[in-house]
Scaffold this motif. Structure first.
Motif, short mmCIF file in Angstrom:
data_model
loop_
_atom_site.label_atom_id
_atom_site.label_comp_id
_atom_site.label_asym_id
_atom_site.label_seq_id
_atom_site.Cartn_x
_atom_site.Cartn_y
_atom_site.Cartn_z
N ALA A 154 2.15 3.52 -17.99
CA ALA A 154 3.39 3.87 -17.30
C ALA A 154 3.94 2.68 -16.51
CB ALA A 154 3.14 5.05 -16.36
N GLN A 155 3.06 1.93 -15.86
CA GLN A 155 3.53 0.76 -15.12
C GLN A 155 4.17 -0.27 -16.05
OE1 GLN A 155 -0.33 0.23 -12.74
NE2 GLN A 155 1.23 -0.56 -11.32
N ALA A 186 7.20 2.14 -14.37
CA ALA A 186 6.90 3.19 -13.41
C ALA A 186 6.31 2.63 -12.12
CB ALA A 186 5.93 4.20 -14.02
N LEU A 196 1.19 8.26 -10.27
CA LEU A 196 2.56 7.83 -10.53
C LEU A 196 3.53 8.48 -9.54
CD1 LEU A 196 2.69 8.10 -14.42
CD2 LEU A 196 2.20 6.08 -13.03
N VAL A 251 6.58 10.55 -8.98
CA VAL A 251 7.19 11.58 -9.82
C VAL A 251 8.08 12.45 -8.94
CG1 VAL A 251 6.72 13.58 -11.31
CG2 VAL A 251 5.21 11.59 -11.38
N ARG A 286 9.99 13.96 -13.54
CA ARG A 286 10.40 12.66 -14.08
C ARG A 286 9.63 11.55 -13.38
NH1 ARG A 286 16.81 13.23 -13.18
NH2 ARG A 286 15.96 13.50 -11.07
N VAL A 287 9.13 10.60 -14.16
CA VAL A 287 8.46 9.44 -13.59
C VAL A 287 9.52 8.50 -13.03
CG1 VAL A 287 7.00 7.45 -14.09
CG2 VAL A 287 6.50 9.66 -15.13
N ASP A 318 10.84 4.79 -11.07
CA ASP A 318 10.56 3.35 -10.98
C ASP A 318 10.53 2.92 -9.52
OD1 ASP A 318 13.23 3.15 -10.12
OD2 ASP A 318 13.96 2.39 -12.04
N VAL A 353 12.53 6.80 -14.93
CA VAL A 353 12.32 5.99 -16.12
C VAL A 353 12.74 6.88 -17.29
CG1 VAL A 353 10.63 4.82 -17.56
CG2 VAL A 353 10.40 4.76 -15.06
N LEU A 356 10.50 9.46 -19.73
CA LEU A 356 9.09 9.50 -19.34
C LEU A 356 8.87 10.55 -18.24
CD1 LEU A 356 6.31 8.26 -19.82
CD2 LEU A 356 6.79 6.62 -17.99
#
Length: 447
Positions: free
Chosen positions: A200-201, A205, A389, A391, A396-397, A399, A405, A408
């Motif tokens: 994810a990063q 993210a 993460l 969220v 939703r993830v 940034d 993002v 994602l």
């Protein structure tokens, strides 16, 4: 699965009311305000954040949604209720589990997903998230699928990461939680190595939550390496040792080091594994007399348990390897002299306290007098990590700028910011369901 409910009717909507035991259940109530208060006590005194408020607010409707979808629930008779005068009295705000607990929930959801047309790709670890390129007139790169270890690409309108954290990665545990955590037992799958966070990063993210604390419980020192997938879930569960409120815990110095009766075990067990890890040799012994042993989970008396039994307390202590015998007896004598043994009630915080000790035992303090006496050797077992993460409440993830993002989403233990200094037992699985429902709905909107 912890959820807010107003009373008996809310519970009856989720269980098989034809079970004759249900008529003998005193479920009480667990209102949203109490759930919120329970979460706040593990949030370093801060007000609840949006994800935590969502967990409380959607907990009841999410369990109802699962039940209506075909998941079955039942009261937790064996671990969350005490039978008094023919009635089951539930305690600690935790009342229901999926039939078959975690394993039963997974199997049922898998069958429901297959019936809905879902496909499963097993033994296909994800090695990268696929993204569109900004040159393709996208405002931002969009996650559009995954690549697996075989090199195959799976194209998708949206990706939901619902994996765990980094609890099975010894190097990451040592780097983030501290060097001592390298030796912690891993309660669950060996596959949660932190790959989801890294993937994810790489897609932009941001991280969120507490990366210095985790959910960790007392486990038998004989707990095997669960990388052996042949050990069924039900057998893994039996290595927990979380009935300590009905006895005392001693370290190798022969000293108590926690208030075993600070609260129901639902509210302390996720922290007390870390407390054991801090002791010499990362071990401790849970000591019970015959009266306390009657209240232990059946898990304690399995064949592989690290268990000693003796007719006298002094003889029991003599058998414990590496303990300071003289100090241990002084500790137990002082505890027995301070424990009133009156007013004991395992279904409430009974204020049956051993005071004048450091630490005290604030509830359920009965003297250890009735033979035979039992000792169980425990260490620390890590369950899941709290950091994850960033969220939002739609799943939703986000940034680093707090923006989604594209494409994602996330659910489960990879979500950061839900738990900090512990959690009320049963909240983790409910959080996974609440966020899974949210992220799934949001992902479906993309399609």
């Amino acid at each position: 699965m912890r959820f807010a409910y107003r009373g008996r009717d809310d519970v009856l909507r989720l269980v098989d009311a034809q079970d004759p035991r249900v008529a003998a259940c005193d479920f009480g109530a667990y209102p949203e305000a109490e759930f919120e208060a329970d979460l706040r006590q593990f949030s370093d005194g801060a007000q609840l954040n949006p994800l935590q408020r969502l967990l409380v607010r959607d907990s009841r409707s999410t369990l109802r949604w699962l039940a209506e979808s075909g998941v079955s629930f039942e009261p937790i008779y064996s671990r969350q209720a005490v039978r008094i005068n023919g009635r089951y009295r539930f305690w600690g705000g935790l009342t229901l589990a999926a039939v078959g607990e975690g394993e039963g929930l997974i199997n049922r959801e898998r069958s429901l997903a297959k019936a809905a047309g879902c496909e499963f790709a097993l033994n296909a670890p994800v090695t990268a998230l696929l993204q569109t390129h900004a040159a393709l007139r996208q405002i931002k790169s969009r996650v559009c699928g995954v690549r697996t270890a075989s090199g195959a690409g799976i194209i998708a309108d949206a990706v939901v990461l619902s994996c765990g954290g980094f609890e099975a990665n010894a190097d990451q545990r040592a780097a983030r939680l501290g060097a001592a955590w390298r030796s912690a037992k891993v309660r669950g799958t060996a596959l949660n190595q932190g790959a989801g966070l890294t993937l994810a990063q790489s897609a932009g993210a941001a991280l969120a939550g507490d990366f210095e604390r985790c959910h960790a419980v007392c486990m038998d020192t004989a707990t095997p390496d669960f990388r052996d997938s042949a050990i069924p879930h039900v057998e893994r569960r039996r290595f927990r040792r979380i009935s300590y409120p009905f006895g005392v815990m001693l370290n190798r110095r022969g000293e108590r080091f926690v208030d075993e009766g600070a609260d129901f075990r639902n509210y302390t067990y996720a922290q007390y594994g870390a407390a054991v890890l801090e002791q010499p040799g990362a071990v401790a012994w849970q000591i019970f007399d015959a009266a306390g042993a009657k209240l232990l989970y059946d898990d304690y008396f399995q064949d592989m348990a690290t268990h000693w039994q003796a007719p006298r307390l002094s003889e029991l202590i003599d058998e414990l390897p590496g303990i300071d015998r003289s100090q241990a007896m002084r500790t137990l004598d002082a505890y027995n002299a301070s424990a009133p043994g009156e007013g004991f009630d395992p279904t409430i915080k009974d204020s049956c306290a051993a005071r004048g000790l450091d630490p005290p035992k604030s509830n359920w303090a009965t003297p250890l007098l009735e033979p035979p006496f039992h000792a169980f050797e425990v260490t620390c077992g890590i369950t899941f990590t709290y950091g994850g993460l960033a969220v939002d409440v739609a799943g939703r993830v986000l940034d680093g700028a707090g923006q989604p993002v594209p494409g994602l989403f996330a659910a489960g233990e990879i979500v950061g910011g839900l738990f900090f200094d512990g959690y009320p037992g049963g909240s983790g699985l409910t959080a996974g369901a609440v966020m899974g429902r949210r992220s799934g709905a949001s992902a479906a909107q993309v399609y």
